[in-house]
Each structure stands twice: as structure tokens, then as C-alpha cells.
Design a protein around this motif. Structure first.
Motif, short mmCIF file in Angstrom:
data_model
loop_
_atom_site.label_atom_id
_atom_site.label_comp_id
_atom_site.label_asym_id
_atom_site.label_seq_id
_atom_site.Cartn_x
_atom_site.Cartn_y
_atom_site.Cartn_z
N LEU A 57 -6.72 -27.30 -13.67
CA LEU A 57 -5.96 -26.24 -13.04
C LEU A 57 -5.74 -25.14 -14.06
CD1 LEU A 57 -5.40 -28.74 -11.23
CD2 LEU A 57 -3.16 -27.77 -10.80
N ARG A 58 -6.09 -23.92 -13.70
CA ARG A 58 -5.92 -22.80 -14.61
C ARG A 58 -5.64 -21.54 -13.82
NH1 ARG A 58 -5.31 -21.81 -19.35
NH2 ARG A 58 -6.22 -23.74 -20.07
N ASP A 59 -4.41 -21.06 -13.94
CA ASP A 59 -4.02 -19.76 -13.39
C ASP A 59 -4.46 -19.55 -11.94
OD1 ASP A 59 -2.94 -19.20 -15.90
OD2 ASP A 59 -4.81 -18.33 -16.62
N GLY A 60 -4.20 -20.53 -11.10
CA GLY A 60 -4.48 -20.38 -9.67
C GLY A 60 -5.83 -20.88 -9.22
N LEU A 61 -6.67 -21.33 -10.12
CA LEU A 61 -7.97 -21.88 -9.75
C LEU A 61 -8.02 -23.35 -10.11
CD1 LEU A 61 -10.33 -19.04 -11.02
CD2 LEU A 61 -9.53 -19.43 -8.69
N LEU A 62 -8.76 -24.13 -9.32
CA LEU A 62 -8.93 -25.54 -9.65
C LEU A 62 -10.39 -25.92 -9.48
CD1 LEU A 62 -9.20 -27.44 -6.84
CD2 LEU A 62 -6.81 -26.87 -6.70
N ILE A 63 -10.82 -26.83 -10.36
CA ILE A 63 -12.18 -27.36 -10.32
C ILE A 63 -12.11 -28.79 -10.81
CG2 ILE A 63 -12.76 -26.51 -12.62
CD1 ILE A 63 -15.61 -26.01 -11.56
N GLY A 64 -12.87 -29.65 -10.19
CA GLY A 64 -12.80 -31.05 -10.61
C GLY A 64 -13.80 -31.91 -9.90
N GLY A 65 -13.64 -33.20 -10.10
CA GLY A 65 -14.54 -34.14 -9.47
C GLY A 65 -14.38 -35.54 -9.99
N GLY A 66 -15.34 -36.36 -9.63
CA GLY A 66 -15.35 -37.76 -10.02
C GLY A 66 -16.79 -38.26 -9.96
N PRO A 67 -16.96 -39.56 -9.81
CA PRO A 67 -18.32 -40.11 -9.85
C PRO A 67 -19.20 -39.74 -8.67
CG PRO A 67 -16.70 -41.85 -9.43
CD PRO A 67 -15.94 -40.60 -9.72
N TYR A 68 -18.60 -39.30 -7.55
CA TYR A 68 -19.40 -39.00 -6.36
C TYR A 68 -19.19 -37.60 -5.79
CZ TYR A 68 -19.78 -44.03 -6.67
OH TYR A 68 -19.99 -45.30 -7.14
N PHE A 69 -18.05 -36.97 -6.09
CA PHE A 69 -17.70 -35.69 -5.47
C PHE A 69 -17.31 -34.66 -6.52
CE2 PHE A 69 -16.60 -38.99 -2.39
CZ PHE A 69 -17.26 -38.54 -1.27
N TRP A 70 -17.48 -33.38 -6.17
CA TRP A 70 -16.93 -32.28 -6.96
C TRP A 70 -16.19 -31.35 -6.01
CZ3 TRP A 70 -18.43 -27.29 -5.81
CH2 TRP A 70 -19.63 -27.13 -5.12
N SER A 71 -15.18 -30.68 -6.54
CA SER A 71 -14.35 -29.79 -5.72
C SER A 71 -14.05 -28.51 -6.48
CB SER A 71 -13.01 -30.46 -5.37
OG SER A 71 -13.21 -31.62 -4.61
N ILE A 72 -13.86 -27.44 -5.72
CA ILE A 72 -13.46 -26.15 -6.28
C ILE A 72 -12.52 -25.49 -5.28
CG2 ILE A 72 -15.46 -24.92 -5.32
CD1 ILE A 72 -15.46 -23.31 -8.00
N GLY A 73 -11.50 -24.81 -5.79
CA GLY A 73 -10.54 -24.19 -4.89
C GLY A 73 -9.55 -23.30 -5.61
N ALA A 74 -8.46 -23.01 -4.93
CA ALA A 74 -7.43 -22.12 -5.47
C ALA A 74 -6.06 -22.62 -5.01
CB ALA A 74 -7.66 -20.70 -4.99
N TYR A 75 -5.03 -22.19 -5.76
CA TYR A 75 -3.66 -22.59 -5.43
C TYR A 75 -2.69 -21.52 -5.87
CZ TYR A 75 -3.15 -23.67 -10.39
OH TYR A 75 -3.09 -23.57 -11.75
N THR A 76 -1.49 -21.59 -5.29
CA THR A 76 -0.36 -20.77 -5.73
C THR A 76 0.78 -21.74 -6.01
OG1 THR A 76 0.39 -20.43 -3.46
CG2 THR A 76 -1.04 -18.73 -4.41
#
Length: 146
Positions: A57-76
Motif C-alpha cells: 500500500l502506497r499513497d492510495g495505490l495497492l498492488i499484491g498477490g500470492g502463489p496463484y493471483f495478483w491484484s492491483i487497485g486503489a484506496y482512500t
């Protein structure tokens, strides 16, 4: 006060004025901490499914994953609450041929809202899989600066 000499002659030294920093720690406690988090997800509403991984998590953006999935998004975030959205994709097939994936290999979108305090956060959300919506609960724990 003590006297000092400088390029402009002799003057008086004063204590620094730190009033502009008042409340900085309070503001930091009310905003989501940037960094690397572990995430543990459990499906709700009677659906069996769970996953674990990491999120940055960095300044309103998120990126991550695990052994099978990856995700990207935003937050407030603010005042101990946060909300956001993310897209998730499968990057690797499951090793167990009898595992029935909830997302069936397709990109899915999620929305979430929750709370945070210190190094921990919790969210409840909904993931849209085709025309079906599934509920989930996730807990996050801050691991390191990132």
C-alpha cells in the motif's frame, strides 16, 4: 538564550519553533500506513474459500498477490477507516487438479471498506465473478516499509 556569532554579526539563538509539527503524529495515526502487508482472506456467506498473500500500500495505490493471483487497485483512507477497489487475475494454475477455483480463471473486481489501527486493518467486501457477487472478509498486518 545564548549568543552566537555569524556572518551577519552577533545575534541571539532561540529555541526552534516546532509548532508547525503539532498534530503530525495524530495525522499519521489517522491515515493508512504505507508499506508491505500480509493479507488473509476468507469468503463469507457460506462459500468455502480462502487465500493469503501480500499487498503493498502506497499513497492510495495497492498492488499484491500470492502463489496463484495478483491484484492491483486503489484506496482512500482517513480517521481510522478506509475503502477501495481492486482487480484480481490468476497468474498460475492450481497444483491440485481437484481444486475448484472460485474465479474460474477470469479477472474479477472487488470493492471493500473497513477499519485500520496501528499495524492492522480489516475489511469486508464483495467480489463480482461474472454475474455472481461473493462476500469476503480480509485481515491485514503491516510487515515493513515499502
Amino acid at each position: 538564550m545564548r549568543r552566537f556569532g555569524g556572518p551577519g554579526g552577533i545575534g541571539l539563538a532561540r529555541r526552534p519553533d516546532w509548532s508547525h509539527t503539532a498534530g503530525r503524529q495524530d495525522r499519521a495515526a489517522r491515515s493508512m500506513k504505507n508499506g508491505l502487508y500480509s493479507i488473509h482472506i476468507h469468503m463469507t456467506d457460506g462459500v468455502k474459500g480462502r487465500d493469503s498473500g501480500i499487498l503493498i500500500l502506497r499513497d492510495g495505490l495497492l498492488i499484491g498477490g500470492g502463489p496463484y493471483f495478483w491484484s492491483i487497485g486503489a484506496y482512500t483512507a482517513g480517521e481510522g477507516t478506509w475503502k477501495g477497489h481492486l482487480s484480481t487475475n490468476q497468474h498460475s494454475p492450481f497444483a491440485d487438479p481437484f481444486t475448484r477455483p472460485l474465479f474460474a480463471g477470469q479477472e474479477v473486481t472487488s470493492g471493500f471498506s473497513g477499519t485500520f489501527s496501528g499495524d492492522e486493518a480489516e475489511v469486508f467486501g464483495t467480489v463480482l465473478v461474472g454475474t455472481r457477487s461473493l462476500g469476503f472478509r480480509a485481515t491485514l498486518k503491516w510487515l515493513a516499509d515499502a
